[in-house]
Design a protein around this motif. Structure first.
Motif, PDB file in Angstrom:
ATOM      1  N   CYS A 291      -1.689  -4.474   6.735  1.00 57.82           N
ATOM      2  CA  CYS A 291      -0.633  -4.859   7.683  1.00 57.82           C
ATOM      3  C   CYS A 291      -0.543  -3.954   8.903  1.00 57.82           C
ATOM      4  CB  CYS A 291       0.731  -4.838   7.003  1.00 57.82           C
ATOM      5  SG  CYS A 291       0.852  -5.814   5.518  1.00 57.82           S
TER       6      CYS A 291
ATOM      7  N   CYS B  44      -4.751  -0.719   3.922  1.00 57.66           N
ATOM      8  CA  CYS B  44      -3.500  -1.344   4.353  1.00 57.66           C
ATOM      9  C   CYS B  44      -3.884  -2.552   5.175  1.00 57.66           C
ATOM     10  CB  CYS B  44      -2.668  -0.380   5.196  1.00 57.66           C
ATOM     11  SG  CYS B  44      -1.208  -1.192   5.867  1.00 57.66           S
TER      12      CYS B  44
ATOM     13  N   CYS C  58       0.830  -1.211   0.000  1.00 58.03           N
ATOM     14  CA  CYS C  58       0.000   0.000   0.000  1.00 58.03           C
ATOM     15  C   CYS C  58       0.858   1.252   0.000  1.00 58.03           C
ATOM     16  CB  CYS C  58      -0.885   0.017   1.243  1.00 58.03           C
ATOM     17  SG  CYS C  58       0.066   0.229   2.776  1.00 58.03           S
TER      18      CYS C  58
END
Ligand SMILES: Cc1cc2nc3c(=O)[nH]c(=O)nc-3n(C[C@H](O)[C@H](O)[C@H](O)COP(=O)(O)OP(=O)(O)OC[C@H]3O[C@@H](n4cnc5c(N)ncnc54)[C@H](O)[C@@H]3O)c2cc1C
Ligand code: FES
Ligand code: FES
Lengths: 294, 156
Positions: free
Chosen positions: B138, B136, B104
């Motif tokens: 993560c 995103c 991202c």
């Protein structure tokens, strides 16, 4: 690679009308945030596209004798940042700011949002409560219609062969002294489609104790965006108090017609219609300088 | 089908032979090798393909290459200076550990660059809204917000 057979770039409205008249299967593309998605999903195979992005007459926002003229190629970002809109009809800026995320708002146009004929379009219910008039241009010239008459059925709007939307007009008398609010109910705060959207626009009496006029609009209150005209008529001239607000919340249930979808059930959408109309009306009244008495 | 367009890519004037059916993402990645522009959803939902067009962020996957005519486009390759030094926004992302898998990141760096270039001040809540067009999977966004805030405070 998009499955595009042909793309024609129109420079003027008359150029666009001619191409549309000569090419029955042509699909108009403005920002492309609906059309390109359909293409990507294979729903418009071998498309003939009419690109209207470069038509200067269809860009910009103007004030003519205090009537607001929004050209259909105006993007959501342009509308939200425009001074004419912010000063005169801030609820439209509020509504378009709920669309997608910033990148989508830079791409998507208000014309595309109405012409796709989708009930969840975030600008539609607000435009209903602003009594927006649409200018449609076709081979026989232009005609103007109220936005409520433009919507026919899901994804079906009153655009005949060769026609396109060329102006959105909000008359001075439709917005002057009105104060409104739009609320989008969705599962996420951004990048989500409305489970329901409610717009209320109201005008109070000089002493701010009565609802001189009120307009209530819904997105996803039915297969197409709608106004609650009967409720509005009943509420006109009434003293502002909690009882009135409860009455309005109940009355809109007679006029909405939501269905069950994978996003939400009909029952939940009915619950929302009652609750949102009350909350959004309260906010609109407060913005108009009114006060809700017990 | 071939069409020649002129546009500015990362500050350099270019003439590019495009296919009018291709997206700007495809043009940037395949014709110019600018692979910082990621392909995530390709339907405008995730922000991985974000580039700056005339200073504003757009999803390049739902933008036709032919529309880039006469426009100025910036990708992450254009953020670093001539001698390869990272931009303040890029440094802030590293300092704040705002990068995990990195998919991202290019898109977010460009939106963050637009935010910093605006010269305006924003609250954390407003920044949240401004980056809401990026997914995103993560980081949980907190470090990204820290990085954007840091870059913004340094610049303005
Ligand atoms: C990721 C993502 C998120 C989104 N989120 C939202 C959201 O939260 N709320 C929302 O309301 N929408 C949302 N949308 C849908 C879309 O962005 C809007 O409907 C937008 O307004 C479409 O405008 P456009 O110019 O991009 O449309 P286009 O795709 O160019 O056109 C849309 C339709 O209108 C027709 N058309 C366009 N302009 C005209 C004209 N002037 N005259 C006649 N016909 C015309 C086209 O033929 C087409 O049928 C989202 C889309 C994406 C990709
Ligand atoms: S790849 Fe363009 S938004 Fe996801
Ligand atoms: S760092 Fe992996 S998606 Fe954002």
């Amino acid at each position: 690679m998009y499955n595009i057979k042909k793309m024609y770039n129109a420079e003027t409205i008359s150029d666009a009308v001619k191409f549309l008249t000569d090419n029955e299967d042509a699909k108009i593309i403005a920002g492309g945030s609906d059309v390109l998605i359909e293409l990507r999903h294979g729903k418009l195979p071998n498309a003939t596209l009419l690109n209207i992005r470069d038509i200067k007459e269809m860009q910009g926002i103007e004030l003519i004798n205090e009537d607001i003229i929004i050209k259909p190629l105006s993007t959501f970002t342009e509308i939200a940042e425009n001074q004419i809109i912010q000063e005169r009809i801030p609820m439209l800026a509020e509504a378009v700011n709920t669309v997608g995320g910033p990148q989508v708002r830079n791409i998507g146009t208000i014309g595309g949002n109405i012409c796709n004929g989708i009930t969840s379009a975030d600008s539609a219910s607000t435009l209903f409560t602003l009594d927006a008039e649409l200018e449609i241009t076709g081979p026989d010239g232009t005609r103007n219609i109220h936005i409520k008459d433009f919507y026919i059925w899901v994804a079906e709007v009153d655009l005949k062969q060769g026609e396109l939307l060329t102006k959105i007009i909000i008359k001075k008398e439709s917005y002057e002294n009105y104060f409104g609010h739009y609320y989008k109910y969705a599962k996420r705060n951004a990048m989500d489609i409305a489970i329901q959207g409610c717009a209320v626009n109201c005008k109070l009496s000089d002493d701010k104790t009565k609802l001189e006029n009120v307009r209530i609009g819904f997105g996803v209150g039915g297969p197409i965006p709608l106004r609650c005209f009967e409720t509005e008529n009943k509420a006109k001239g009434k003293l502002i108090n909690n009882e009135l607000i409860d009455e309005i919340g109940k009355s809109v249930l007679e006029e909405v017609n939501p269905r069950t979808s994978w996003k939400a059930t009909k029952e939940f959408r009915l619950h929302l219609a009652q609750e949102l109309s009350k909350r959004v009306l309260r906010e609109a009244i407060e913005r108009a300088g009114g006060h809700i008495n017990d | 089908m071939i069409e020649i367009i002129k546009c500015k890519i990362n500050g350099r004037d270019q003439e590019i032979a495009i296919d009018p059916r291709e997206s700007l993402t495809d043009m940037l990645r395949n014709k110019l090798g600018l692979t910082s522009v990621k392909k995530g959803c390709e339907v405008g939902e995730c922000g991985a393909c974000t580039v700056l067009i005339d200073g504003k962020s757009y999803n390049s996957c739902i933008y036709l290459a032919s529309w880039a005519k006469d426009k100025s486009i910036i990708t992450v390759e254009g953020l670093t200076s001539e001698n390869g030094e990272l931009s303040p926004v890029q440094k802030a992302f590293i300092d704040e550990s705002a990068v995990q898998c990195g998919f991202c990141t290019p898109g977010l760096l460009l939106t963050a660059t637009e935010i910093v270039n605006s010269g305006q001040k924003y609250t954390r809540e407003e920044l949240r809204t401004l980056i809401s067009g990026h997914l995103c999977r993560c980081t949980g966004y907190e470090n990204i917000l820290n990085a954007v805030e840091k870059a913004l405070n340094q610049e303005n």
